[in-house]
Scaffold this active site. Structure first.
Site, short mmCIF file in Angstrom:
data_model
loop_
_atom_site.label_atom_id
_atom_site.label_comp_id
_atom_site.label_asym_id
_atom_site.label_seq_id
_atom_site.Cartn_x
_atom_site.Cartn_y
_atom_site.Cartn_z
N ASP A 306 0.65 -1.16 -0.07
CA ASP A 306 -0.04 0.04 -0.19
C ASP A 306 0.74 1.31 -0.04
OD1 ASP A 306 -2.26 1.40 0.14
OD2 ASP A 306 -2.43 1.48 2.08
N GLU A 309 2.17 4.95 -4.28
CA GLU A 309 2.06 5.94 -5.35
C GLU A 309 3.50 6.60 -5.58
OE1 GLU A 309 -0.17 5.65 -3.25
OE2 GLU A 309 -1.58 4.23 -4.26
N ASP A 419 -9.40 3.30 -2.36
CA ASP A 419 -10.15 3.72 -1.21
C ASP A 419 -11.45 4.33 -1.87
OD1 ASP A 419 -8.13 3.16 0.36
OD2 ASP A 419 -7.30 4.96 0.86
#
Ligand code: GLC
Length: 706
Positions: A306, A309, A419
């Site tokens: 996670d 990015e 999300d």
């Protein structure tokens, strides 16, 4: 040549393609190059597919998208980027269709008829890219060519097709064990429970919070014995803390991304200050990847990567500037401009361009500014994990998926779609995203079922389950502070419905797994828009019905309070109306438009003409599914073929041919129905109960023993 390549500027290897194609010099087909923009004139009828994980429809026309991996939880229609950068498009016209890959690590703008309705233009930041044009005989062919170019999709273990329960966070051992027990007591099938960031000691990767999880190893092994695997999260940032071995080792070996002065770059995420491992450096990548062993040795079989990015809450430099702004604003009369400037100094701290422009990678000797290769970071974090896991056990399939991704990462793991929120619009987006994700190679994928942010309602949960039971990744996940959404969180009635849906999922696994594996091996899509199989005008425009595998058309209900929905059948089909795995009603329907009732506790799907569906029984988890007796439902007109694939579900032996196929052929020969089954390899199946349903005829039941 089906694939043509053209190169522009200085090329960075993005690890997207696996074929070495020589770049051509000549004129680029279809496009013209104008002021560093690639321009394509769209015909009125053209549809534009692709761009993987993105907002809006299956057909991307009418909006502008930017490929730039972005941590943004508000997936609203006005956004341009989500977590993935999937630079592949298929332009589908009436008399010509082709695919386009823009292979570049930096930001790309895809204006798909936004600035000018009839114009598609592509603009690549920095102008360094490889352009691939993919021709083919039809849409399936183009998609297959492209997938062969980028390589075979990741294959998870079979248990990863079971139901998975997650929440941020199940915070201690007691909560996790109690949760598992509850599923078992209530006989609700489940295969895994997720450990979100709170299992770690102050958010440090590869540590366990021993206060909350004193017997972590026992918990993992006890629960695994009961058929429930625990899946920990791994975050991109490594906490800066004296004495923390991973932090210290990374600094010593120079494995972190650097700032302009050559010092490890400091950002802040969950634990506060962190360094980012330089996943674009092959040594650093392998170093981090091998760290997964620490958890594998504790019995862990799967991971989710996670914040890659990478998400940055703030940087030292950004925070310093924001504090300066506070000082400067103190005791002043703040007018509209100065007040907003003060506010923006803080709201603009996260994921800022200034930060992405201020750190560097060492791509095996080549020093590159992060922003120029931004879209490769999450990709390479997951590659790091996959390579590390491969070095730990090269024949074992681990569950692995990521939030950020780019083209090519599909070879190492899956993705979840980030999300989302408990909104009906996001259920709809989940449906529409599936075919485009598949086109970009991502087969192991799904959304946070029920929605991550916001509060889910019982009806949304039921309808969302009615769709997620068909997606390879079927995970119920929700954020801290939101209403709980485990199957039993809403009371008995809803629990009953959700349980039946999970049971249906387990019965559906023989078909789902078979279709997944065939799609992975043959570079096919599992989820397709109708236009991939049906040429009529209406099919081309349909966005809320999609094909799943060889045999099915899905038509999920995605509107609140709807007691049914309109469905278009491009050919005669067999409707399945499902209340539970044991209560499925089949009805032959002729081609055309319908309104079909399906109240909140029912859902529908369709078996296409001359196609079949195989269903098994439910079980407490995937490994205890007994495939000895399967039910086959065929909708027959002339002749139907189906290949039911299976393998050991855990190893990579299938790559060497260790799998089995049951080739089923059902023929209608002037009213005589003949069934033929041929088995290749060793199958567990002992008996097939076959129901053959045809138009205007009585159902025929046959059984086939092996
Ligand atoms: C990110 C992830 C989410 C996770 C949360 C806490 O928002 O996308 O799935 O629960 O972080 O780790």
């Amino acid at each position: 040549m089906k694939i043509r390549k053209f190169s522009f500027g200085k090329i960075v290897d993005c690890n997207s393609v696996i074929k070495n194609i020589k770049a051509e010099d000549g004129k680029i087909p279809y496009f013209h190059n104008d002021n560093s923009k690639l321009i394509f004139k769209l015909e009125k009828e053209d549809l534009v597919y692709g761009l993987g994980e993105n907002i809006r429809g299956i057909n991307k026309r009418g909006w502008v998208f930017e490929s730039y991996c972005t941590d943004d939880p508000n997936h609203s229609q006005d956004k341009r980027s989500l977590y993935g950068a999937h630079n592949f498009l298929i332009i589908h016209g009436v008399d010509r269709s082709f695919g386009v890959l823009i292979d570049t690590p930096s930001k790309v703008k895809f204006d798909v008829g936004y600035s000018k309705n009839e114009e598609l233009y592509i603009e690549v930041k920095g102008n360094n890219y490889d352009l691939y044009i993919i021709d083919g005989d039809n849409l399936n062919d183009i998609s297959r060519e492209f997938r062969a170019l980028i390589g075979e999709s990741y294959v998870p273990p079979k248990w990863a097709f079971g139901y998975q329960q997650s929440r941020w966070s199940y915070k201690d051992e007691e909560e996790v064990r109690t949760l598992g027990d509850k599923f078992r007591e209530k006989n609700i099938p489940i295969d895994s429970i997720y450990l979100d960031i709170d299992y770690m000691e102050r958010f440090k990767n590869f540590t366990v919070n021993r206060e909350a999880f004193p017997n972590f190893e026992d918990m993992v092994s006890d629960m695994k014995k009961d058929g429930i695997r625990l899946i920990p999260i791994i975050d991109a940032g490594v906490k800066i803390e004296e004495g923390y071995d991973i932090y210290e080792e990374g600094v010593e070996k120079g494995y972190y991304c650097k700032d302009k002065d050559g010092k490890p770059f400091v950002a802040a995420v969950w634990p506060g200050r962190v360094h980012f491992p330089d996943f674009l450096n092959s040594e650093a990548r392998l170093w981090f990847g091998k760290k997964y062993k620490w958890l594998v040795d504790k019995g862990i079989d799967g991971f989710w990567n996670d914040m890659n990015e990478p998400a940055i809450f703030y940087s030292e430099e950004g925070l310093k500037k924001a504090y300066e702004k506070v000082e400067e604003s103190k005791n002043k009369n703040l007018d509209i401009y100065s007040f907003f400037a003060l506010k923006d100094a803080f709201t603009g701290l996260s994921n800022s361009q200034a930060d992405y422009n201020s750190f560097y990678h060492n791509m095996d000797g080549n020093i590159i500014k992060h922003n120029d290769v931004h879209n490769l970071f999450g990709h390479n974090m997951t590659r790091s994990a996959a390579e590390g896991l491969e070095s730990i056990d090269s024949n074992k399939r681990f569950l692995l998926f990521s939030r950020a991704s780019s083209i090519g990462m599909h070879r190492y793991g899956g993705i979840w779609t980030g999300d989302n929120t408990s909104l009906w619009e996001h259920l709809e987006m989940n449906v529409k995203m599936m075919p485009n994700l598949n086109m970009c190679g991502y087969l192991y994928t799904g959304a946070d079922t029920g929605g991550f942010g916001g509060n889910c309602t019982e009806d949304l949960m039921k309808r969302w389950f009615q769709f997620s039971i068909f997606t390879p990744l079927f995970r119920n996940h929700s954020a801290m502070g939101t209403r709980k959404q485990e199957p039993f969180a809403f009371g008995e009635e809803t629990e009953g419905t959700l349980k039946k849906l999970i049971e249906f999922r387990y019965g559906f696994i023989p078909y789902l797994y078979s279709e997944y594996m065939k799609a992975a091996i043959n570079n096919d899509l599992m989820f397709k828009p109708l236009s991939f199989e049906y040429m009529d005008e209406t099919s081309r425009g349909i966005e809320d019905q999609i094909l799943l595998g060889d045999s099915l058309m899905l038509a999920p209900i995605i509107k609140q309070n709807a007691k049914g929905r309109y469905v278009y059948l491009p050919e005669d089909m067999l409707m399945a109306k499902v209340k539970s795995l044991d209560e499925i009603n089949y009805e032959v329907m002729t081609k055309g438009h319908y309104y079909i009732q399906a109240d909140i506790d029912e859902f529908i799907f369709f078996i296409r003409k001359d196609k079949m569906l195989v269903l098994g029984d439910s079980a407490k988890n995937v490994e205890s599914i007994k495939n000895e007796e399967l039910n086959l439902i065929a909708f027959l007109e002339d002749r139907a073929n189906y290949i039911l694939y299976d393998d050991d579900g855990m190893s990579k032996e299938y790559m060497k041919g260790a799998y089995n196929n049951i080739n089923i052929e059902i023929k209608n020969e002037d009213g005589d129905i003949n069934v033929n089954c041929k088995v290749e390899g060793q199958t567990d199946v002992k008996k097939l109960n076959i129901t053959i349903i045809s138009k205007n005829k009585d159902n025929i039941k046959k059984s086939y023993e092996f």
